[in-house]
Design a protein around this motif. Structure first.
Motif, mmCIF file in Angstrom:
data_model
loop_
_atom_site.group_PDB
_atom_site.id
_atom_site.type_symbol
_atom_site.label_atom_id
_atom_site.label_comp_id
_atom_site.label_asym_id
_atom_site.label_seq_id
_atom_site.Cartn_x
_atom_site.Cartn_y
_atom_site.Cartn_z
ATOM 1 N N ALA A 58 -0.616 10.354 2.637
ATOM 2 C CA ALA A 58 -0.463 11.056 3.785
ATOM 3 C C ALA A 58 0.550 12.211 3.572
ATOM 4 O O ALA A 58 0.426 13.367 4.381
ATOM 5 C CB ALA A 58 0.387 10.093 4.806
ATOM 6 N N ALA A 59 1.437 12.080 2.580
ATOM 7 C CA ALA A 59 2.156 13.477 2.319
ATOM 8 C C ALA A 59 1.552 14.526 1.784
ATOM 9 O O ALA A 59 1.921 15.634 1.875
ATOM 10 C CB ALA A 59 3.497 12.793 1.274
ATOM 11 N N ILE A 60 0.565 14.153 0.962
ATOM 12 C CA ILE A 60 -0.202 15.078 0.449
ATOM 13 C C ILE A 60 -0.950 15.894 1.254
ATOM 14 O O ILE A 60 -1.257 17.043 1.453
ATOM 15 C CB ILE A 60 -1.161 14.566 -0.757
ATOM 16 C CG1 ILE A 60 -0.449 13.878 -1.960
ATOM 17 C CG2 ILE A 60 -2.564 15.558 -0.985
ATOM 18 C CD1 ILE A 60 -1.523 13.050 -2.804
ATOM 19 N N TYR A 97 0.924 -1.217 -0.103
ATOM 20 C CA TYR A 97 0.017 0.219 0.088
ATOM 21 C C TYR A 97 0.776 1.201 0.004
ATOM 22 O O TYR A 97 0.702 2.253 0.833
ATOM 23 C CB TYR A 97 -0.961 0.035 1.215
ATOM 24 C CG TYR A 97 -1.788 -1.355 1.445
ATOM 25 C CD1 TYR A 97 -2.727 -1.385 0.365
ATOM 26 C CD2 TYR A 97 -1.544 -2.289 2.373
ATOM 27 C CE1 TYR A 97 -3.492 -2.682 0.403
ATOM 28 C CE2 TYR A 97 -2.079 -3.344 2.357
ATOM 29 C CZ TYR A 97 -2.972 -3.610 1.546
ATOM 30 O OH TYR A 97 -4.112 -4.674 1.487
ATOM 31 N N ALA A 98 1.897 1.299 -0.869
ATOM 32 C CA ALA A 98 2.610 2.234 -1.102
ATOM 33 C C ALA A 98 2.095 3.708 -1.232
ATOM 34 O O ALA A 98 2.311 4.837 -0.822
ATOM 35 C CB ALA A 98 3.601 2.332 -2.079
ATOM 36 N N TYR A 99 0.972 3.809 -2.003
ATOM 37 C CA TYR A 99 0.276 4.747 -2.536
ATOM 38 C C TYR A 99 -0.365 5.471 -1.066
ATOM 39 O O TYR A 99 -0.583 6.733 -1.262
ATOM 40 C CB TYR A 99 -0.985 4.518 -3.391
ATOM 41 C CG TYR A 99 -2.055 3.570 -2.839
ATOM 42 C CD1 TYR A 99 -3.209 4.456 -2.464
ATOM 43 C CD2 TYR A 99 -1.918 2.309 -2.760
ATOM 44 C CE1 TYR A 99 -4.194 3.642 -1.885
ATOM 45 C CE2 TYR A 99 -3.050 1.572 -2.163
ATOM 46 C CZ TYR A 99 -4.070 2.266 -1.782
ATOM 47 O OH TYR A 99 -5.216 1.452 -1.215
ATOM 48 N N THR A 100 -0.593 4.739 0.060
ATOM 49 C CA THR A 100 -1.275 5.377 1.243
ATOM 50 C C THR A 100 -0.273 6.480 1.810
ATOM 51 O O THR A 100 -0.553 7.339 2.586
ATOM 52 C CB THR A 100 -1.692 4.414 2.195
ATOM 53 O OG1 THR A 100 -0.504 3.537 2.499
ATOM 54 C CG2 THR A 100 -2.789 3.496 1.279
ATOM 55 N N HIS A 132 0.478 16.801 -8.409
ATOM 56 C CA HIS A 132 1.176 15.531 -9.248
ATOM 57 C C HIS A 132 1.146 14.405 -8.421
ATOM 58 O O HIS A 132 1.018 13.298 -8.797
ATOM 59 C CB HIS A 132 2.453 15.952 -9.565
ATOM 60 C CG HIS A 132 3.341 15.250 -10.457
ATOM 61 N ND1 HIS A 132 3.109 14.934 -11.550
ATOM 62 C CD2 HIS A 132 4.507 14.625 -10.011
ATOM 63 C CE1 HIS A 132 4.068 14.014 -12.109
ATOM 64 N NE2 HIS A 132 4.736 13.855 -10.996
ATOM 65 N N LEU A 133 1.331 14.441 -7.187
ATOM 66 C CA LEU A 133 1.616 13.274 -6.284
ATOM 67 C C LEU A 133 0.252 12.637 -6.120
ATOM 68 O O LEU A 133 0.230 11.406 -6.135
ATOM 69 C CB LEU A 133 2.149 13.819 -4.810
ATOM 70 C CG LEU A 133 3.431 14.204 -4.605
ATOM 71 C CD1 LEU A 133 3.730 14.875 -3.306
ATOM 72 C CD2 LEU A 133 4.501 13.288 -5.063
ATOM 73 N N ALA A 134 -0.978 13.444 -6.068
ATOM 74 C CA ALA A 134 -2.208 12.827 -6.186
ATOM 75 C C ALA A 134 -2.388 11.891 -7.407
ATOM 76 O O ALA A 134 -2.855 10.748 -7.311
ATOM 77 C CB ALA A 134 -3.325 13.653 -6.228
#
Length: 219
Positions: A15-17, A8-11, A40-42
């Motif tokens: 969190a960073a966003i 689940y790296a995208y989570t 962009h991160l999203a």
């Protein structure tokens, strides 16, 4: 819950966003750049989620391709300059705080031009052609980000904007007005915080500047 092949790296990106959003609300520097990066991160997060679901066999193996293509857009395939001159040029641009421009020049057909802003807020350009790169600032051309304004939002709180850019989202009108005053001072002393393009990491003091370096040859 599906996925799991990438833990689940995208989570963690999500969190960073959220932290970016908090930093913008709390007056972090370069708010527009932070907002652009969050967008962009999203998109990257959605792509990683799609890949994770596909690799975990929760969706079709190629379901992630549209998300990846949306992130990449029309970006060309990366091409690394191979000659000593090209490498030296990229190094010179990176030393000036323009590494992104160096990477783009290596993959873009000339002529190409980018707007720049000096660290002390003066407007300039970087122009690249087949055989040279010129960084130029005219004397006294200082960036004016505009007058800050406070306005209510549909959610019931307030936002402080400079031009079309939201730089803070306080909860009360009093906080918004106080932030407007602070932002007006900052816009005068640190206009680069509200610049929407490249920032050149040298100061010009309002003087005319012209720097010429060799451009990377193209294959």
């Amino acid at each position: 819950m599906g996925g799991g092949s990438m833990d689940y790296a995208y989570t963690r990106i999500n969190a960073a966003i959220e932290e970016f959003d908090k930093s913008i609300i709390n007056g972090g520097n370069h708010p527009l750049l932070r907002r652009r990066l969050a967008v962009h991160l999203a998109a990257c997060s959605e792509t990683l989620r799609a890949i994770e679901w596909a690799d975990s066999c929760d969706t079709d193996a190629e379901n992630w391709l549209p998300a990846a293509e949306a992130v990449l857009g029309d970006a060309p395939e990366p091409r690394t300059p191979r000659t000593p001159k090209a490498t030296a040029t990229a190094r010179e641009l990176a030393a000036l705080g323009l590494a992104d421009c160096a990477a783009t020049i290596a993959t873009t057909r000339p002529p190409t031009s980018w707007p720049l802003l000096s660290r002390d807020g003066y407007v300039g350009t970087l122009e690249a052609s087949d055989n040279r790169i010129v960084i130029r600032f005219e004397a006294g051309d200082k960036f004016d980000p505009g007058q800050p304004a406070a306005r209510p939002t549909e959610a019931g709180d307030w936002e402080v904007v400079v031009g079309d850019t939201c730089v803070a989202r306080p909860t009360t009108r009093e906080e918004a007005e106080a932030l407007c005053a602070e932002t007006a001072v900052r816009a005068h002393t640190d206009p680069a915080a509200y610049w929407h393009d490249s920032i050149y990491n040298r100061e010009t003091g309002g003087r005319a500047v012209e720097i010429e370096i060799g451009a990377p040859p193209r294959r």
